[in-house]
Design a protein around this motif. Structure first.
Motif, PDB file in Angstrom:
ATOM      1  N   THR A 207      59.132  36.163  52.696  1.00 41.25           N
ATOM      2  CA  THR A 207      59.930  35.670  53.861  1.00 41.25           C
ATOM      3  C   THR A 207      58.710  35.282  54.920  1.00 41.25           C
ATOM      4  O   THR A 207      57.443  35.295  54.754  1.00 41.25           O
ATOM      5  CB  THR A 207      60.220  37.018  54.385  1.00 41.25           C
ATOM      6  OG1 THR A 207      59.313  38.042  54.479  1.00 41.25           O
ATOM      7  CG2 THR A 207      61.556  37.598  53.821  1.00 41.25           C
TER       8      THR A 207
ATOM      9  N   GLY B 155      66.332  38.423  52.441  1.00 41.81           N
ATOM     10  CA  GLY B 155      65.885  37.117  52.865  1.00 41.81           C
ATOM     11  C   GLY B 155      65.543  37.111  54.264  1.00 41.81           C
ATOM     12  O   GLY B 155      64.782  36.109  54.825  1.00 41.81           O
TER      13      GLY B 155
ATOM     14  N   VAL C 102      63.304  30.137  63.147  1.00 40.72           N
ATOM     15  CA  VAL C 102      63.359  30.638  61.867  1.00 40.72           C
ATOM     16  C   VAL C 102      63.541  32.338  61.883  1.00 40.72           C
ATOM     17  O   VAL C 102      63.000  33.134  62.499  1.00 40.72           O
ATOM     18  CB  VAL C 102      61.878  30.518  61.358  1.00 40.72           C
ATOM     19  CG1 VAL C 102      61.775  31.235  60.082  1.00 40.72           C
ATOM     20  CG2 VAL C 102      61.371  28.868  61.220  1.00 40.72           C
TER      21      VAL C 102
ATOM     22  N   HIS D 275      65.254  33.644  58.517  1.00 41.19           N
ATOM     23  CA  HIS D 275      65.514  34.058  57.259  1.00 41.19           C
ATOM     24  C   HIS D 275      64.640  33.053  56.385  1.00 41.19           C
ATOM     25  O   HIS D 275      64.220  31.896  56.420  1.00 41.19           O
ATOM     26  CB  HIS D 275      66.942  33.766  56.615  1.00 41.19           C
ATOM     27  CG  HIS D 275      67.461  32.423  56.895  1.00 41.19           C
ATOM     28  ND1 HIS D 275      67.630  31.713  55.882  1.00 41.19           N
ATOM     29  CD2 HIS D 275      68.117  31.821  57.989  1.00 41.19           C
ATOM     30  CE1 HIS D 275      67.842  30.585  56.205  1.00 41.19           C
ATOM     31  NE2 HIS D 275      68.713  30.524  57.408  1.00 41.19           N
ATOM     32  N   ALA D 276      64.231  33.640  55.052  1.00 37.37           N
ATOM     33  CA  ALA D 276      63.630  32.699  54.115  1.00 37.37           C
ATOM     34  C   ALA D 276      64.738  31.564  53.528  1.00 37.37           C
ATOM     35  O   ALA D 276      66.085  31.818  53.702  1.00 37.37           O
ATOM     36  CB  ALA D 276      63.410  33.663  53.010  1.00 37.37           C
ATOM     37  N   ASP D 277      64.093  30.726  52.705  1.00 42.07           N
ATOM     38  CA  ASP D 277      64.788  29.362  52.225  1.00 42.07           C
ATOM     39  C   ASP D 277      65.350  29.962  50.860  1.00 42.07           C
ATOM     40  O   ASP D 277      64.751  29.646  49.741  1.00 42.07           O
ATOM     41  CB  ASP D 277      64.223  28.290  52.183  1.00 42.07           C
ATOM     42  CG  ASP D 277      65.062  27.070  51.663  1.00 42.07           C
ATOM     43  OD1 ASP D 277      66.112  27.092  51.737  1.00 42.07           O
ATOM     44  OD2 ASP D 277      64.343  25.903  51.365  1.00 42.07           O
ATOM     45  N   VAL D 278      66.421  30.666  50.764  1.00 38.75           N
ATOM     46  CA  VAL D 278      66.877  31.206  49.521  1.00 38.75           C
ATOM     47  C   VAL D 278      68.282  31.104  49.429  1.00 38.75           C
ATOM     48  O   VAL D 278      69.071  32.057  49.412  1.00 38.75           O
ATOM     49  CB  VAL D 278      66.473  32.671  49.280  1.00 38.75           C
ATOM     50  CG1 VAL D 278      65.095  32.720  48.796  1.00 38.75           C
ATOM     51  CG2 VAL D 278      66.528  33.543  50.234  1.00 38.75           C
ATOM     52  N   PRO D 279      68.686  29.998  49.165  1.00 38.49           N
ATOM     53  CA  PRO D 279      70.395  29.706  49.181  1.00 38.49           C
ATOM     54  C   PRO D 279      71.112  30.378  48.195  1.00 38.49           C
ATOM     55  O   PRO D 279      72.164  30.646  48.412  1.00 38.49           O
ATOM     56  CB  PRO D 279      70.480  28.028  49.146  1.00 38.49           C
ATOM     57  CG  PRO D 279      69.223  27.692  48.450  1.00 38.49           C
ATOM     58  CD  PRO D 279      68.195  28.817  48.839  1.00 38.49           C
TER      59      PRO D 279
ATOM     60  N   TYR E  76      71.297  33.999  50.154  1.00 41.35           N
ATOM     61  CA  TYR E  76      71.456  34.262  51.754  1.00 41.35           C
ATOM     62  C   TYR E  76      72.673  33.116  52.009  1.00 41.35           C
ATOM     63  O   TYR E  76      72.619  32.022  51.604  1.00 41.35           O
ATOM     64  CB  TYR E  76      70.182  33.692  52.215  1.00 41.35           C
ATOM     65  CG  TYR E  76      70.181  33.593  53.874  1.00 41.35           C
ATOM     66  CD1 TYR E  76      69.775  35.081  54.412  1.00 41.35           C
ATOM     67  CD2 TYR E  76      70.999  32.848  54.609  1.00 41.35           C
ATOM     68  CE1 TYR E  76      70.088  35.116  55.759  1.00 41.35           C
ATOM     69  CE2 TYR E  76      70.884  33.008  56.043  1.00 41.35           C
ATOM     70  CZ  TYR E  76      70.691  34.110  56.396  1.00 41.35           C
ATOM     71  OH  TYR E  76      70.807  34.302  57.936  1.00 41.35           O
TER      72      TYR E  76
ATOM     73  N   PRO F 111      75.057  30.733  53.508  1.00 42.77           N
ATOM     74  CA  PRO F 111      74.892  29.673  54.423  1.00 42.77           C
ATOM     75  C   PRO F 111      75.773  29.491  55.728  1.00 42.77           C
ATOM     76  O   PRO F 111      76.599  30.367  55.968  1.00 42.77           O
ATOM     77  CB  PRO F 111      75.538  28.289  53.520  1.00 42.77           C
ATOM     78  CG  PRO F 111      76.499  29.077  52.518  1.00 42.77           C
ATOM     79  CD  PRO F 111      75.972  30.592  52.134  1.00 42.77           C
TER      80      PRO F 111
ATOM     81  N   TYR G  74      77.698  28.365  46.907  1.00 45.49           N
ATOM     82  CA  TYR G  74      76.750  29.313  47.273  1.00 45.49           C
ATOM     83  C   TYR G  74      77.332  30.532  47.835  1.00 45.49           C
ATOM     84  O   TYR G  74      77.554  31.836  47.540  1.00 45.49           O
ATOM     85  CB  TYR G  74      75.799  28.997  48.003  1.00 45.49           C
ATOM     86  CG  TYR G  74      74.625  28.344  47.418  1.00 45.49           C
ATOM     87  CD1 TYR G  74      74.048  28.816  46.397  1.00 45.49           C
ATOM     88  CD2 TYR G  74      73.916  27.010  47.694  1.00 45.49           C
ATOM     89  CE1 TYR G  74      73.166  28.197  45.372  1.00 45.49           C
ATOM     90  CE2 TYR G  74      73.024  26.420  47.068  1.00 45.49           C
ATOM     91  CZ  TYR G  74      72.497  27.046  45.785  1.00 45.49           C
ATOM     92  OH  TYR G  74      71.592  26.444  45.220  1.00 45.49           O
TER      93      TYR G  74
END
Length: 404
Positions: free
Chosen positions: A101, A168, A296, A298-302, A305, A307, A321
């Motif tokens: 994260t 995330g 920012v 959240h982490a970039d984990v589509p 997480y 959308p 997703y």
């Protein structure tokens, strides 16, 4: 009327103690706990605790839930500091998935977890006051728990069982109103905490009711598996935030308050000191946020997480997703992890086994309350009945965490 007495068999001894059922619905137990006490007058000869009155089989339920739907179950462990449970679970899944994260997410989580620690300690210590006959302190600090709940409400829409954050990061960014309320709390609570300490710390009645009550040595506490404030009050400076840092706690400077006697009074002092440390950690986190990009959260984990809703309506990839996450159709990597956070009551651990499916193969919660409740009979043996009540409060037994 006959005045004859019942003849006991020769050589028998009449029972010298009384059996008293304390709980499970006694208002002074602050939860659904039963203790069958053997009493010699007002003295406790022995105590036999019973657990399981609100056992809800959360670990078994988790085996049939998608990972993100387990978060509401964790709310109902220690509900006095639910966000720590939520974030501890998210960190466990992130450890399994290898998600890193952003720093801003880590610092936002630290702010929420330390606010939760303060509210938990605030309730515990003010209830110790109530059980010694002092109601004023409880009423005084409770308004600041309300302010923290307003902060939660601004961030996630909930107050007690928060379901805060996501795997995330957070589901939405912190608003200006949330930051304003956090600053208001940081400005106002120190003076209140100082007055709260003045009410109790050197109060002769309070000291006599708590000193030497429910004492436990460091060795016995370690043997029982104590962690958190109850262990630190016995003189052991173990803190998960320092021993195995998570959520960038290594970036913060704070002390670990420890006691010496392991009694009710030291547990009270340790929790008060921890509230001061938490205030310092929150201030540091607020300062660190100023140097980071404000968008920012959240982490970039589509794949894990959800959308943005606008993207779901207009982009096919986002819709896919969204559907897979909501319907629980995202397979999780196989593996076995243990992750722990410093809960308000001690080491809150999550032991997770994944077989590559959409739900955990096995999930076990390491619940601090369940572990240290086993020491309760030893801690109250030989004490007065009124001491048993205040000792239970000082351990901060939470029925939801005890039974799960």
């Amino acid at each position: 009327m006959s005045d004859h007495h019942i003849q006991l068999p020769e050589g028998s001894i009449e029972k010298q103690t009384n059996t008293l059922n304390l709980g499970p619905t006694h208002p002074a137990t602050h939860g659904v706990f039963q203790n069958v006490l053997e009493m010699d007058g007002e003295r406790i000869v022995s105590a036999t605790p019973t657990v399981g009155y609100i056992h809800r089989a959360f670990e078994k339920i988790a085996e049939r839930k998608p990972y993100y739907q387990i978060t509401p179950l964790t709310d109902r462990l220690n509900y006095c500091s639910a966000p720590i449970n939520n974030i501890g679970w998210h960190l466990t899944v992130e450890k399994l998935l290898g998600i890193k994260t952003p720093k801003r997410v880590d610092y936002l989580r630290v702010i929420i977890m330390e606010l939760a620690r303060i509210t938990d300690h605030l309730i515990c210590n003010s209830v110790i006051g109530v059980d010694s006959g002092a109601f004023t302190g409880f009423l005084y600090v409770m308004q600041y728990r309300e302010l923290v709940y307003e902060i939660y409400e601004e961030i996630c829409g909930s107050r007690l069982t928060t379901n805060i954050g996501r795997i995330g990061g957070f589901e939405r960014n912190f608003t200006e109103t949330a930051f304003r309320k956090i600053n208001k709390f940081l400005d106002e609570y120190p003076a209140v905490l100082k007055e709260f300490e003045k009410l109790f710390t050197r109060n002769r009645i309070f000291m006599e009711r708590t000193q030497g009550v429910g004492a436990i040595t460091a060795e016995r506490a370690l043997n029982y598996g104590f962690t958190g404030p109850n262990l630190r009050a016995a003189g052991v400076d173990y803190d998960v935030r320092v021993a195995t840092p998570y959520s960038s706690y290594e970036d913060f400077e704070f002390s670990i308050p420890v006691g010496t006697t392991g009694d009710t009074y030291d547990r009270f002092l340790v929790r008060n000191a921890e509230m001061w440390q938490s205030l310092g950690i929150i201030r540091q986190a607020m300062d660190k946020l100023k140097d980071l990009p404000a968008d920012v959260y959240h982490a970039d984990v589509p794949a894990y997480y959800l959308p943005d809703k606008e993207d779901v309506y207009s982009k096919m990839e986002a819709l896919i997703y969204h559907f897979k996450i909501v319907m629980g159709e995202t397979d999780i990597l196989p593996g076995e992890v243990y992750n722990a956070v410093e809960g308000a009551n001690g080491e809150l651990g999550f032991y997770l086994i994944s077989d590559g499916g959409r739900s955990p193969y096995r999930l076990h919660f390491r619940r601090p309350c369940f572990i240290y409740y086993q020491a309760y009979p030893e801690m109250v043996k030989g004490a007065m009945l009124s001491d048993a009540i205040i000792c239970m409060s000082s351990l901060n037994l939470i029925a939801g965490e005890l039974d799960a």
